[in-house]
Design an enzyme around this catalytic site. Structure first.
Site, PDB file in Angstrom:
ATOM      1  N   ASP A  93       0.851  -1.177   0.000  1.00 37.23           N
ATOM      2  CA  ASP A  93       0.000   0.000   0.000  1.00 37.23           C
ATOM      3  C   ASP A  93       0.890   1.230   0.000  1.00 37.23           C
ATOM      4  O   ASP A  93       2.066   1.160   0.353  1.00 37.23           O
ATOM      5  CB  ASP A  93      -0.933   0.001   1.216  1.00 37.23           C
ATOM      6  N   CYS A 307      -6.150 -27.818   7.794  1.00 39.14           N
ATOM      7  CA  CYS A 307      -5.041 -27.071   8.404  1.00 39.14           C
ATOM      8  C   CYS A 307      -4.516 -27.800   9.634  1.00 39.14           C
ATOM      9  O   CYS A 307      -5.189 -28.697  10.181  1.00 39.14           O
ATOM     10  CB  CYS A 307      -5.508 -25.664   8.760  1.00 39.14           C
ATOM     11  N   HIS A 336      -5.382 -21.427  10.683  1.00 37.96           N
ATOM     12  CA  HIS A 336      -6.725 -21.917  10.313  1.00 37.96           C
ATOM     13  C   HIS A 336      -7.512 -20.837   9.565  1.00 37.96           C
ATOM     14  O   HIS A 336      -8.098 -21.089   8.512  1.00 37.96           O
ATOM     15  CB  HIS A 336      -7.530 -22.358  11.545  1.00 37.96           C
TER      16      HIS A 336
HETATM   17  C1  725 Z   1      -9.908  -1.802   6.483  1.00 33.86           C
HETATM   18  N1  725 Z   1     -10.529  -0.956   5.503  1.00 33.86           N
HETATM   19  C2  725 Z   1      -9.785  -0.297   4.599  1.00 33.86           C
HETATM   20  N2  725 Z   1     -10.320   0.558   3.700  1.00 33.86           N
HETATM   21  C3  725 Z   1      -9.264   1.045   2.995  1.00 33.86           C
HETATM   22  C4  725 Z   1      -9.211   1.997   1.968  1.00 33.86           C
HETATM   23  C5  725 Z   1      -7.957   2.370   1.456  1.00 33.86           C
HETATM   24  C6  725 Z   1      -7.834   3.412   0.441  1.00 33.86           C
HETATM   25  O1  725 Z   1      -8.821   4.025  -0.008  1.00 33.86           O
HETATM   26  N3  725 Z   1      -6.601   3.734   0.001  1.00 33.86           N
HETATM   27  C7  725 Z   1      -5.475   3.087   0.474  1.00 33.86           C
HETATM   28  N4  725 Z   1      -4.281   3.438  -0.035  1.00 33.86           N
HETATM   29  N5  725 Z   1      -5.531   2.102   1.406  1.00 33.86           N
HETATM   30  C8  725 Z   1      -6.762   1.759   1.930  1.00 33.86           C
HETATM   31  C9  725 Z   1      -6.827   0.787   2.967  1.00 33.86           C
HETATM   32  C10 725 Z   1      -5.584   0.178   3.580  1.00 33.86           C
HETATM   33  C11 725 Z   1      -5.243  -1.188   3.081  1.00 33.86           C
HETATM   34  C12 725 Z   1      -3.916  -1.532   3.737  1.00 33.86           C
HETATM   35  O2  725 Z   1      -4.074  -1.519   5.176  1.00 33.86           O
HETATM   36  C13 725 Z   1      -3.186  -2.460   5.751  1.00 33.86           C
HETATM   37  O3  725 Z   1      -3.909  -3.340   6.558  1.00 33.86           O
HETATM   38  C14 725 Z   1      -4.010  -2.858   7.884  1.00 33.86           C
HETATM   39  C15 725 Z   1      -2.559  -3.262   4.646  1.00 33.86           C
HETATM   40  O4  725 Z   1      -1.218  -2.845   4.522  1.00 33.86           O
HETATM   41  C16 725 Z   1      -0.401  -3.944   4.205  1.00 33.86           C
HETATM   42  C17 725 Z   1      -3.370  -2.889   3.387  1.00 33.86           C
HETATM   43  O5  725 Z   1      -2.461  -2.813   2.266  1.00 33.86           O
HETATM   44  C18 725 Z   1      -3.166  -2.645   1.026  1.00 33.86           C
HETATM   45  C19 725 Z   1      -8.082   0.457   3.486  1.00 33.86           C
HETATM   46  N6  725 Z   1      -8.429  -0.396   4.491  1.00 33.86           N
HETATM   47 ZN    ZN Z   2      -8.555 -25.450  10.051  1.00 37.99          ZN
END
Ligand code: 725
Ligand code: ZN
Length: 373
Positions: A93, A307, A336
């Site tokens: 991200d 698993c 799991h």
């Molecule tokens: C939970 N709901 C949720 N809505 C989201 C919306 C967006 C968004 O509009 N733009 C960007 N750039 N990121 C978002 C993200 C974070 C995903 C990342 O958050 C991290 O997880 C915690 C993980 O990083 C490894 C993941 O990587 C893609 C969101 N997470």
């Molecule tokens: Zn399992």
């Protein structure tokens, strides 16, 4: 061994699709669930165990890794794949989302976001250009454009202004990304839950041109009905020959609904994070292993699961190690949960390939109890 990044659709069932993303580091079967490895590790899992659950790709995060151990140090050590011992595809991200949710003293301008580290208070600046540089130093195969994800609920005017800035940042991301065969840059659609803003964002991204398109700005508290409302039209605004990635989703029933509406890739911390709190996801619903009713139960968690937790341990044992806060509790339940998610994706891919997604979805909902089982 392919040199370039490409997406091959193999079957469609309604709005749902199944296919393969080809990358120099391996294939990604879609619809795909991508385990979150925020700081260079999928918590409580060895990389070979993540692969054993069926994952083709995992996630890293610009925000966390730029702060610790820094992108420059990871690059000097051979890049993130070598550093974390995962040689298959990695998506990272762009960092903006985490800055707004984790950092303090944030200052947002057209240039980017200035902030203080949540780890040691050190001062940092993220811009589209710096985010592209960090993700290049990490060596990730799929790079996310630098965007701003507004907290919901928000006035249409605020959502529109934020989306338009994210589209200007998307163009700066594209320009800073440069020419990197075998690597992909994904644009991120914003626009809240407002159809014409979503359409405007999709048109702006298509005009710039990306190897894949994310649907951002969801799973931020709007609720499943509002999210599905957006997914009833947003995927269709995106090119049908490119992967569509719904960020941050979700619970098993969110995932099934998103795939039905044409989403190809998803990520969520839920299976790993809830595994560390003793919550298991199964075909018949969720199970809270901290509950005393499991303490004498000799049965496996899910007799249909292959698993290690389900093959070799009883619910009684899982209850015991979770209550005792033993490390193996996190290991077994994370494994799991990730395996259940991958089995669900494999089931969805096969159902779409066989033109029987509706039956699969009906069966999925029929066997799930509401609440804990
Ligand atoms: C939970 N709901 C949720 N809505 C989201 C919306 C967006 C968004 O509009 N733009 C960007 N750039 N990121 C978002 C993200 C974070 C995903 C990342 O958050 C991290 O997880 C915690 C993980 O990083 C490894 C993941 O990587 C893609 C969101 N997470
Ligand atoms: Zn399992």
């Amino acid at each position: 061994m392919v040199e370039r990044f490409s997406f091959e659709l193999s079957a469609v069932d309604g709005a749902a699709r199944t296919g393969v993303i080809h990358t120099p580091r391996g294939e990604i079967r879609t619809p795909a669930f991508m385990p979150v490895g925020t700081a260079g590790t999928v918590k409580a899992m060895m990389p070979e165990s993540v692969r054993a659950t069926g994952a083709d790709i995992l996630l890293g995060n610009t925000y966390h890794l730029m702060l610790r151990p820094t992108a420059e140090r990871i690059a000097a050590l051979g890049g993130l794949h070598r550093f974390m011992n995962w040689e298959r595809p990695i998506l990272t991200d762009s960092g903006g989302f985490q800055v707004m949710s984790l950092a303090s003293l944030r200052k947002l301008t057209e240039e980017g976001v200035r902030f203080a580290s949540h780890i040691d208070g050190s001062k940092h600046m993220l811009t589209p250009e710096r985010s592209m540089e960090i993700q290049r130093l990490l060596g990730s195969d799929i790079v996310m454009a630098f965007d701003e994800c507004p907290a919901l609920p928000a006035e249409d005017k605020v959502v529109a202004e934020s989306m338009r800035m994210s589209m200007r940042w998307a163009r700066r991301s594209r320009e800073a990304f440069g020419d990197r065969p075998g690597h992909a840059l994904f644009g991120i659609m914003q626009g809240g839950v407002t159809r014409d803003l979503r359409e405007e964002s999709a048109a702006a991204l298509r005009e710039i041109g990306f190897e894949g398109y994310a649907i951002g700005g969801l799973a931020v508290g709007e609720g499943q009905a509002a999210m599905f409302g957006v997914l009833d039209y947003a995927p269709g605004f995106l090119p049908e020959d490119k992967p569509r990635y719904l960020m941050g989703v979700g619970k098993p029933d969110d995932i099934v609904g998103a795939v039905e509406r044409g989403v190809d890739m998803m990520d969520c911390v839920l299976p790993s994070r809830s595994g560390r709190t003793g919550q298991a996801w199964t075909r018949r619903g969720s199970v809270n292993l901290r509950n005393a009713r499991h303490r004498d139960d000799p049965r496996p968690l899910d007799e249909a699961c292959t698993c290690p937790a389900c093959r070799s341990y009883s619910r009684a044992y899982l209850h015991h190690v979770v209550k005792a806060d033993e490390i193996i509790g996190s290991m077994l339940l994370t494994w799991h949960n990730l395996q259940y998610y991958q089995d669900l994706m494999a089931g969805l891919r096969a159902a779409i390939a066989g033109g029987r997604l509706a039956a699969f979805v009906a069966e999925f909902h029929a066997t799930r109890a509401e609440g804990d089982i």
